[in-house]
Design an enzyme around this catalytic site. Structure first.
Site, PDB file in Angstrom:
ATOM      1  CD  GLU A 176      -2.712   1.393   2.464  1.00  0.00           C
ATOM      2  OE1 GLU A 176      -3.621   2.244   2.466  1.00  0.00           O
ATOM      3  OE2 GLU A 176      -2.457   0.671   3.445  1.00  0.00           O
ATOM      4  CE  LYS A 213      -6.522   0.056   1.862  1.00  0.00           C
ATOM      5  NZ  LYS A 213      -6.990  -0.335   3.218  1.00  0.00           N
TER       6      LYS A 213
END
Length: 296
Positions: A176, A213
Protein backbone atom coordinates in the site's frame (compact mmCIF):
# COMPACT_ATOMS: atom_id res chain seq x y z
CA UNK A 1 -3.25 -19.46 3.13
CA UNK A 2 -5.81 -21.99 2.00
CA UNK A 3 -6.91 -22.73 -1.55
CA UNK A 4 -10.45 -21.61 -0.67
CA UNK A 5 -9.20 -18.29 0.70
CA UNK A 6 -6.93 -17.74 -2.30
CA UNK A 7 -9.79 -18.45 -4.70
CA UNK A 8 -12.04 -16.02 -2.84
CA UNK A 9 -9.45 -13.24 -2.89
CA UNK A 10 -8.62 -13.83 -6.56
CA UNK A 11 -12.05 -13.73 -8.11
CA UNK A 12 -15.00 -13.49 -5.70
CA UNK A 13 -17.16 -10.36 -6.01
CA UNK A 14 -17.04 -8.04 -3.02
CA UNK A 15 -14.59 -5.88 -1.11
CA UNK A 16 -12.17 -5.85 1.82
CA UNK A 17 -13.13 -4.11 5.06
CA UNK A 18 -10.26 -2.20 6.68
CA UNK A 19 -10.72 -2.60 10.43
CA UNK A 20 -7.10 -1.79 11.24
CA UNK A 21 -7.06 1.66 12.83
CA UNK A 22 -3.81 1.96 14.80
CA UNK A 23 -2.92 3.94 17.90
CA UNK A 24 -2.57 7.15 15.94
CA UNK A 25 -5.86 6.92 14.05
CA UNK A 26 -8.02 5.28 16.74
CA UNK A 27 -9.04 8.50 18.61
CA UNK A 28 -10.42 9.97 15.37
CA UNK A 29 -12.20 6.73 14.49
CA UNK A 30 -13.80 6.62 17.94
CA UNK A 31 -14.78 10.29 17.74
CA UNK A 32 -16.55 9.67 14.43
CA UNK A 33 -18.27 6.75 16.15
CA UNK A 34 -19.53 9.13 18.85
CA UNK A 35 -16.99 8.22 21.54
CA UNK A 36 -15.08 11.29 22.75
CA UNK A 37 -11.62 11.17 24.30
CA UNK A 38 -12.99 11.84 27.78
CA UNK A 39 -14.72 8.43 27.59
CA UNK A 40 -11.43 6.62 28.18
CA UNK A 41 -8.56 7.27 30.55
CA UNK A 42 -5.81 5.14 29.05
CA UNK A 43 -4.60 3.61 25.81
CA UNK A 44 -5.80 0.21 27.02
CA UNK A 45 -9.34 1.55 27.53
CA UNK A 46 -9.18 3.21 24.10
CA UNK A 47 -8.29 -0.09 22.44
CA UNK A 48 -11.05 -1.87 24.39
CA UNK A 49 -13.56 0.59 22.94
CA UNK A 50 -12.32 0.31 19.36
CA UNK A 51 -12.37 -3.48 19.65
CA UNK A 52 -16.00 -3.28 20.74
CA UNK A 53 -16.75 -1.25 17.60
CA UNK A 54 -14.89 -3.70 15.35
CA UNK A 55 -16.57 -6.70 16.95
CA UNK A 56 -19.96 -5.04 16.49
CA UNK A 57 -19.24 -4.53 12.80
CA UNK A 58 -17.92 -8.08 12.32
CA UNK A 59 -20.99 -9.59 13.98
CA UNK A 60 -23.52 -7.53 12.02
CA UNK A 61 -25.79 -9.73 9.87
CA UNK A 62 -24.59 -8.11 6.61
CA UNK A 63 -20.90 -8.66 7.38
CA UNK A 64 -20.36 -11.94 5.53
CA UNK A 65 -18.27 -13.26 2.67
CA UNK A 66 -21.18 -12.76 0.30
CA UNK A 67 -20.12 -9.11 -0.02
CA UNK A 68 -17.21 -8.59 2.41
CA UNK A 69 -14.63 -11.03 1.07
CA UNK A 70 -11.81 -9.95 3.39
CA UNK A 71 -11.01 -7.85 6.45
CA UNK A 72 -7.77 -6.22 7.60
CA UNK A 73 -7.16 -6.46 11.35
CA UNK A 74 -4.99 -4.48 13.75
CA UNK A 75 -2.52 -6.63 15.69
CA UNK A 76 -4.46 -6.24 18.94
CA UNK A 77 -7.62 -7.35 17.13
CA UNK A 78 -5.89 -10.52 15.96
CA UNK A 79 -4.91 -11.20 19.58
CA UNK A 80 -8.48 -10.78 20.87
CA UNK A 81 -11.75 -12.62 20.39
CA UNK A 82 -14.94 -11.91 18.47
CA UNK A 83 -18.02 -13.99 19.16
CA UNK A 84 -16.12 -16.19 21.60
CA UNK A 85 -13.41 -17.17 19.09
CA UNK A 86 -10.00 -15.74 18.14
CA UNK A 87 -10.79 -12.92 15.72
CA UNK A 88 -9.26 -14.44 12.57
CA UNK A 89 -10.96 -17.78 13.15
CA UNK A 90 -14.32 -16.08 13.76
CA UNK A 91 -14.04 -14.15 10.51
CA UNK A 92 -13.27 -17.17 8.36
CA UNK A 93 -15.17 -19.94 10.13
CA UNK A 94 -18.32 -17.99 11.02
CA UNK A 95 -18.45 -15.28 8.34
CA UNK A 96 -16.36 -16.63 5.45
CA UNK A 97 -14.35 -13.39 5.50
CA UNK A 98 -10.63 -13.80 4.74
CA UNK A 99 -8.47 -12.28 7.52
CA UNK A 100 -5.47 -10.01 6.90
CA UNK A 101 -3.15 -8.33 9.42
CA UNK A 102 -1.77 -4.79 9.37
CA UNK A 103 1.94 -5.15 10.13
CA UNK A 104 3.51 -1.71 9.66
CA UNK A 105 4.48 0.37 12.69
CA UNK A 106 3.78 3.80 11.28
CA UNK A 107 5.63 6.27 9.09
CA UNK A 108 9.03 7.94 9.05
CA UNK A 109 9.28 11.72 8.66
CA UNK A 110 8.86 12.91 5.08
CA UNK A 111 11.95 12.84 2.89
CA UNK A 112 12.11 13.33 -0.87
CA UNK A 113 8.35 13.71 -1.07
CA UNK A 114 7.49 10.38 0.60
CA UNK A 115 7.10 8.81 4.01
CA UNK A 116 8.65 5.38 4.23
CA UNK A 117 7.61 2.82 6.81
CA UNK A 118 9.37 2.78 10.15
CA UNK A 119 11.37 -0.36 10.88
CA UNK A 120 9.22 -3.34 11.85
CA UNK A 121 10.99 -4.98 14.80
CA UNK A 122 10.55 -8.72 15.23
CA UNK A 123 8.82 -8.97 11.85
CA UNK A 124 9.50 -12.67 11.49
CA UNK A 125 8.02 -13.41 14.91
CA UNK A 126 4.92 -11.34 14.08
CA UNK A 127 4.46 -13.18 10.79
CA UNK A 128 4.82 -16.53 12.56
CA UNK A 129 2.10 -15.46 15.02
CA UNK A 130 -0.09 -14.44 12.11
CA UNK A 131 0.31 -17.82 10.43
CA UNK A 132 -0.53 -19.59 13.70
CA UNK A 133 -3.63 -17.40 14.12
CA UNK A 134 -4.99 -18.31 10.68
CA UNK A 135 -4.18 -15.03 8.94
CA UNK A 136 -4.15 -15.17 5.12
CA UNK A 137 -2.11 -12.06 4.34
CA UNK A 138 -0.71 -8.78 5.56
CA UNK A 139 -0.99 -5.07 4.80
CA UNK A 140 1.63 -2.34 5.11
CA UNK A 141 1.22 1.35 4.33
CA UNK A 142 3.64 4.04 3.20
CA UNK A 143 2.76 7.46 1.78
CA UNK A 144 3.55 9.53 -1.32
CA UNK A 145 3.20 13.31 -0.93
CA UNK A 146 4.82 14.52 -4.16
CA UNK A 147 5.60 13.38 -7.70
CA UNK A 148 9.21 12.63 -6.78
CA UNK A 149 10.74 9.94 -8.98
CA UNK A 150 13.48 9.10 -6.49
CA UNK A 151 11.13 9.18 -3.51
CA UNK A 152 8.50 6.98 -5.14
CA UNK A 153 11.18 4.54 -6.30
CA UNK A 154 12.45 4.23 -2.72
CA UNK A 155 8.90 3.86 -1.40
CA UNK A 156 8.02 1.02 -3.77
CA UNK A 157 11.40 -0.69 -3.29
CA UNK A 158 10.87 -0.81 0.49
CA UNK A 159 7.40 -2.28 0.02
CA UNK A 160 8.61 -5.08 -2.25
CA UNK A 161 11.62 -5.83 -0.04
CA UNK A 162 9.37 -6.51 2.95
CA UNK A 163 6.80 -8.26 0.75
CA UNK A 164 9.43 -10.87 -0.15
CA UNK A 165 9.85 -11.72 3.54
CA UNK A 166 6.07 -11.98 3.94
CA UNK A 167 5.73 -14.25 0.92
CA UNK A 168 8.50 -16.48 2.31
CA UNK A 169 6.22 -17.18 5.31
CA UNK A 170 3.39 -18.31 3.03
CA UNK A 171 1.37 -15.12 3.54
CA UNK A 172 -0.07 -12.81 0.88
CA UNK A 173 1.33 -9.25 1.12
CA UNK A 174 -0.87 -6.25 0.41
CA UNK A 175 1.44 -3.46 -0.77
CA UNK A 176 0.00 0.00 0.00
CA UNK A 177 1.92 3.05 -1.28
CA UNK A 178 -0.84 5.61 -0.62
CA UNK A 179 -0.86 8.78 -2.73
CA UNK A 180 -2.22 11.70 -0.69
CA UNK A 181 -5.39 12.88 -2.41
CA UNK A 182 -4.82 16.62 -1.78
CA UNK A 183 -1.44 17.06 -3.49
CA UNK A 184 -1.28 19.27 -6.58
CA UNK A 185 0.75 16.79 -8.64
CA UNK A 186 -1.31 13.71 -7.75
CA UNK A 187 -1.86 12.61 -11.37
CA UNK A 188 1.87 12.76 -12.13
CA UNK A 189 2.69 10.91 -8.90
CA UNK A 190 0.30 8.15 -9.95
CA UNK A 191 1.99 7.82 -13.35
CA UNK A 192 5.38 7.42 -11.66
CA UNK A 193 3.92 4.95 -9.17
CA UNK A 194 2.40 2.86 -11.98
CA UNK A 195 5.79 2.61 -13.70
CA UNK A 196 7.61 1.64 -10.48
CA UNK A 197 5.03 -0.95 -9.49
CA UNK A 198 5.12 -2.48 -12.96
CA UNK A 199 8.92 -2.68 -12.89
CA UNK A 200 8.94 -4.53 -9.57
CA UNK A 201 6.06 -6.82 -10.54
CA UNK A 202 7.83 -7.79 -13.75
CA UNK A 203 10.88 -8.77 -11.69
CA UNK A 204 9.05 -11.10 -9.29
CA UNK A 205 9.84 -14.81 -9.54
CA UNK A 206 7.38 -16.74 -11.67
CA UNK A 207 4.37 -17.84 -9.65
CA UNK A 208 4.74 -15.28 -6.86
CA UNK A 209 1.89 -12.83 -6.37
CA UNK A 210 1.14 -9.75 -4.30
CA UNK A 211 -1.94 -7.61 -3.77
CA UNK A 212 -1.94 -3.85 -4.24
CA UNK A 213 -3.87 -1.26 -2.22
CA UNK A 214 -3.86 2.05 -4.07
CA UNK A 215 -5.39 5.50 -3.87
CA UNK A 216 -8.25 5.98 -6.33
CA UNK A 217 -6.52 7.54 -9.37
CA UNK A 218 -7.36 10.82 -11.07
CA UNK A 219 -7.45 9.01 -14.44
CA UNK A 220 -10.04 6.20 -14.42
CA UNK A 221 -8.60 2.76 -15.20
CA UNK A 222 -5.02 4.05 -14.88
CA UNK A 223 -4.19 0.89 -12.96
CA UNK A 224 -5.87 -1.54 -15.38
CA UNK A 225 -2.44 -2.97 -16.39
CA UNK A 226 -1.89 -3.84 -12.73
CA UNK A 227 -5.31 -5.48 -12.45
CA UNK A 228 -4.34 -7.67 -15.41
CA UNK A 229 -0.75 -8.37 -14.31
CA UNK A 230 -0.15 -12.09 -13.59
CA UNK A 231 1.82 -11.22 -10.44
CA UNK A 232 -1.15 -9.38 -8.91
CA UNK A 233 -3.83 -11.36 -7.08
CA UNK A 234 -6.12 -8.32 -6.63
CA UNK A 235 -6.01 -4.52 -6.77
CA UNK A 236 -7.96 -2.82 -3.99
CA UNK A 237 -8.56 0.86 -3.37
CA UNK A 238 -8.42 2.95 -0.21
CA UNK A 239 -10.92 5.74 0.38
CA UNK A 240 -8.12 8.13 1.34
CA UNK A 241 -10.27 10.85 2.89
CA UNK A 242 -13.01 10.88 0.26
CA UNK A 243 -16.56 10.57 1.57
CA UNK A 244 -18.21 7.21 0.96
CA UNK A 245 -20.27 8.63 -1.92
CA UNK A 246 -17.19 10.20 -3.54
CA UNK A 247 -15.10 7.07 -3.05
CA UNK A 248 -17.83 4.82 -4.43
CA UNK A 249 -18.27 7.04 -7.50
CA UNK A 250 -14.54 7.02 -8.23
CA UNK A 251 -14.24 3.29 -7.55
CA UNK A 252 -17.04 2.46 -9.99
CA UNK A 253 -14.97 4.07 -12.78
CA UNK A 254 -12.08 1.62 -12.27
CA UNK A 255 -12.84 -1.79 -13.77
CA UNK A 256 -11.56 -4.73 -11.76
CA UNK A 257 -10.57 -2.67 -8.71
CA UNK A 258 -12.43 -3.38 -5.46
CA UNK A 259 -12.73 -1.35 -2.28
CA UNK A 260 -10.69 -1.65 0.89
CA UNK A 261 -12.31 1.18 2.81
CA UNK A 262 -11.90 2.11 6.47
CA UNK A 263 -13.44 5.47 7.34
CA UNK A 264 -15.84 5.33 4.38
CA UNK A 265 -17.05 1.92 5.59
CA UNK A 266 -17.83 3.16 9.11
CA UNK A 267 -19.32 6.50 8.02
CA UNK A 268 -22.67 6.99 9.75
CA UNK A 269 -22.12 4.40 12.49
CA UNK A 270 -22.58 5.46 16.11
CA UNK A 271 -22.09 3.89 19.51
CA UNK A 272 -25.48 5.39 20.44
CA UNK A 273 -27.37 3.46 17.76
CA UNK A 274 -29.53 0.53 18.79
CA UNK A 275 -28.47 -2.81 17.36
CA UNK A 276 -31.23 -2.56 14.78
CA UNK A 277 -30.15 0.95 13.74
CA UNK A 278 -26.48 -0.03 13.68
CA UNK A 279 -27.10 -3.17 11.63
CA UNK A 280 -29.21 -1.23 9.15
CA UNK A 281 -26.50 1.44 8.79
CA UNK A 282 -23.61 -0.98 8.28
CA UNK A 283 -25.80 -3.03 5.94
CA UNK A 284 -26.43 0.03 3.76
CA UNK A 285 -22.72 0.89 3.80
CA UNK A 286 -21.78 -2.65 2.76
CA UNK A 287 -24.39 -2.66 -0.02
CA UNK A 288 -23.17 0.60 -1.57
CA UNK A 289 -19.46 -0.28 -1.37
CA UNK A 290 -20.17 -3.74 -2.82
CA UNK A 291 -22.11 -2.19 -5.71
CA UNK A 292 -19.20 0.15 -6.51
CA UNK A 293 -16.71 -2.72 -6.26
CA UNK A 294 -18.53 -4.87 -8.81
CA UNK A 295 -19.40 -1.98 -11.17
CA UNK A 296 -17.80 -1.76 -14.59
Amino acid sequence: MTDAQAAQMTSAPGFIAALDQSGGSTPKALRLYGVEEDAYGSEAEMFDLIHQMRARIAQAPAFTGDKVIGAILFEMTMDREIGGKPSARFLWEDRRVVPFLKIDKGLEEEADGVQLMKPIPDLDALLDRAVAAGIFGTKMRSVINAASENGIAANVAQQFEIAARISAKGLMPIIEPEVTISIADKARAEEILLAELTRHLDALPEGRQVMLKLTLPDQPNLYKPLVEHPAVMRVVALSGGYSRDEANAKLAQNTGVIASFSRALTEGLSARQSDAEFNAAIGKSIDTIYAASVAG
